[in-house]
Structures are given as C-alpha cells and as structure tokens.
Scaffold this motif. Structure first.
Motif, PDB file in Angstrom:
ATOM      1  N   GLU A  19      45.104 -27.775  28.277  1.00 47.65           N
ATOM      2  CA  GLU A  19      45.689 -28.492  27.127  1.00 47.65           C
ATOM      3  C   GLU A  19      45.665 -27.616  25.875  1.00 47.65           C
ATOM      4  O   GLU A  19      46.637 -27.565  25.125  1.00 47.65           O
ATOM      5  N   PHE A  20      44.539 -26.939  25.656  1.00 48.91           N
ATOM      6  CA  PHE A  20      44.414 -26.040  24.505  1.00 48.91           C
ATOM      7  C   PHE A  20      45.458 -24.935  24.591  1.00 48.91           C
ATOM      8  O   PHE A  20      46.142 -24.618  23.618  1.00 48.91           O
ATOM      9  N   PHE A  21      45.581 -24.350  25.777  1.00 49.72           N
ATOM     10  CA  PHE A  21      46.555 -23.283  26.010  1.00 49.72           C
ATOM     11  C   PHE A  21      47.965 -23.773  25.687  1.00 49.72           C
ATOM     12  O   PHE A  21      48.704 -23.118  24.943  1.00 49.72           O
ATOM     13  N   GLU A  22      48.363 -24.891  26.225  1.00 53.11           N
ATOM     14  CA  GLU A  22      49.703 -25.437  26.003  1.00 53.11           C
ATOM     15  C   GLU A  22      49.958 -25.729  24.529  1.00 53.11           C
ATOM     16  O   GLU A  22      51.054 -25.528  24.020  1.00 53.11           O
ATOM     17  N   ARG A  61      34.921 -24.671  23.172  1.00 59.64           N
ATOM     18  CA  ARG A  61      35.360 -26.063  23.230  1.00 59.64           C
ATOM     19  C   ARG A  61      34.496 -26.975  22.391  1.00 59.64           C
ATOM     20  O   ARG A  61      34.959 -28.021  21.940  1.00 59.64           O
ATOM     21  N   GLY A  62      33.258 -26.598  22.145  1.00 59.82           N
ATOM     22  CA  GLY A  62      32.374 -27.406  21.307  1.00 59.82           C
ATOM     23  C   GLY A  62      32.437 -27.036  19.831  1.00 59.82           C
ATOM     24  O   GLY A  62      31.822 -27.696  18.998  1.00 59.82           O
ATOM     25  N   ALA A  68      40.974 -21.770  15.296  1.00 58.79           N
ATOM     26  CA  ALA A  68      40.611 -20.698  14.356  1.00 58.79           C
ATOM     27  C   ALA A  68      39.909 -19.566  15.098  1.00 58.79           C
ATOM     28  O   ALA A  68      40.133 -18.388  14.808  1.00 58.79           O
ATOM     29  N   TYR A  69      39.078 -19.925  16.056  1.00 58.82           N
ATOM     30  CA  TYR A  69      38.398 -18.923  16.870  1.00 58.82           C
ATOM     31  C   TYR A  69      39.430 -18.082  17.623  1.00 58.82           C
ATOM     32  O   TYR A  69      39.339 -16.856  17.652  1.00 58.82           O
ATOM     33  N   ALA A  70      40.430 -18.741  18.201  1.00 56.70           N
ATOM     34  CA  ALA A  70      41.484 -18.033  18.939  1.00 56.70           C
ATOM     35  C   ALA A  70      42.288 -17.128  18.007  1.00 56.70           C
ATOM     36  O   ALA A  70      42.626 -16.001  18.376  1.00 56.70           O
ATOM     37  N   ARG A  71      42.585 -17.600  16.806  1.00 55.21           N
ATOM     38  CA  ARG A  71      43.324 -16.763  15.840  1.00 55.21           C
ATOM     39  C   ARG A  71      42.511 -15.532  15.462  1.00 55.21           C
ATOM     40  O   ARG A  71      43.056 -14.444  15.295  1.00 55.21           O
ATOM     41  N   GLY A  72      41.206 -15.700  15.314  1.00 64.27           N
ATOM     42  CA  GLY A  72      40.343 -14.568  14.987  1.00 64.27           C
ATOM     43  C   GLY A  72      40.334 -13.529  16.098  1.00 64.27           C
ATOM     44  O   GLY A  72      40.406 -12.323  15.838  1.00 64.27           O
ATOM     45  N   ILE A  73      40.245 -13.992  17.338  1.00 62.21           N
ATOM     46  CA  ILE A  73      40.301 -13.068  18.475  1.00 62.21           C
ATOM     47  C   ILE A  73      41.632 -12.332  18.475  1.00 62.21           C
ATOM     48  O   ILE A  73      41.686 -11.114  18.640  1.00 62.21           O
ATOM     49  N   LEU A  74      42.723 -13.071  18.257  1.00 58.85           N
ATOM     50  CA  LEU A  74      44.048 -12.457  18.250  1.00 58.85           C
ATOM     51  C   LEU A  74      44.153 -11.409  17.144  1.00 58.85           C
ATOM     52  O   LEU A  74      44.651 -10.309  17.374  1.00 58.85           O
TER      53      LEU A  74
END
Length: 181
Positions: A19-22, A61-62, A68-74
């Motif tokens: 779901e997060f991915f989509e 997930r927690g 925001a975490y995903a944007r930082g990794i990117l």
C-alpha cells in the motif's frame, strides 16, 4: 505455531508496504526526476529508495512520517548518483583532455528552462526548493525528509529561489513558486 504467527505478521507487513509503495512510488519518481534531472533514472532511483525502505520496513512503518523517511533515502541516493557522475566526468575530462579537438565557434542554442536552472543549484538548495515548491511540503516536512533543521530549510529555500530568480528572472520564479512573488 510460532511460524504461523510469524507468517501472518510477514503478510501484514508485506501488505502494508505494498500500500505504501502504491501510494508513494509516483511521487518519489517525480522527486527523483526533479532532483537528478535524469528522467530515465527516476524510476530506478525511486525503486532503489523503496527497496531500502522495505529492508527497514519494521522500523519505518512505525515512524510518524514514513514518506519523509523515503524522501530522505531518495535524496541521499540522488546525491550519491550526482557525486559519482561528477567523479566520472572529471576522469573523462582528464583522459579526454589529451585527445580533444578545439572548435572555434561552437553552435550552441541557449535554452533556459526550470529544469536546467534547477540543475545549476547546489544539491541542498535544489532539494529544498523542489520539496517546498514542486511538492508543496511544509518547512517541517522538508526538514524531516532531509534530516536538517527548519532554519536550514528556510535559508536554503530562500537562497535557492534567489539564485533561480537571477537565472530565470523574477516573473518565472513567481510562477514556479505559485504566484508568491
């Protein structure tokens, strides 16, 4: 019995991640394109960022703000790609400098657009401007995504917009910022 409980937990985590991915893949690919200036690499960078998120999914997930975490990794992946490209260009320039031909009057068409102007900004300024204006993130969300202070976001965004204004003109920057100028 333990294996069954673990399997159910793994399935729930996989479902949550799916779901997060989509929900976030397109946004991350767009961000990667704007930060890197490479449309062909955007999908790969977004996928790599989401793969890194998946590897840390139990922690992510927690979190209060997993996006925001995903944007930082990117952003970190793009930064690494840019650094690698710069190192490669330097190596090529050193090698190519021995075998270059001089062209007296090159025929260069100068086209100034937002993407080119963004590429000319230092990475942190570009990232702040893109997250704030193209993705409409708040200063707090931008700071969280990049792991920097809100004050740094404010100053880097302001300096980045001023540099864009010098490159593009104030009218273009006002349009980029949504008519704020």
């Amino acid at each position: 019995m333990k294996d069954r409980a673990r399997g159910a937990g793994d399935e729930a985590a996989a479902s949550e991640f799916h779901e997060f991915f989509e929900r976030h893949y397109d946004e991350l690919a767009r961000l990667a394109h704007l930060l890197s200036g490479e449309p062909d690499a955007a999908d790969d960078l977004a996928a790599d960022a989401l793969l890194a998120v998946w590897h840390r999914w139990d922690r992510v997930r927690g979190a209060d703000h997993p996006a925001a975490y995903a944007r930082g990794i990117l952003a970190n992946l793009v930064r690494g790609r840019i650094r690698s490209a710069v190192r490669e260009r330097r190596r090529m320039a050193l090698f190519g400098a021995r075998h270059t031909e001089r062209v007296e009057a090159p025929d260069i068409t100068v086209v100034v657009d937002v993407r080119e102007a963004l590429r000319r900004l230092p990475f942190r300024k570009r990232t702040c401007v893109v997250l704030r204006h193209a993705f409409d993130l708040s200063e707090q969300d931008t700071a969280r995504a990049l792991g920097i202070s809100v004050g740094t976001v404010k100053s880097q965004t302001s300096k980045g917009m001023a540099q864009l204004e010098r490159l593009l003109g104030d009218r273009a920057v006002a349009e980029l910022a949504g008519g704020e100028k």
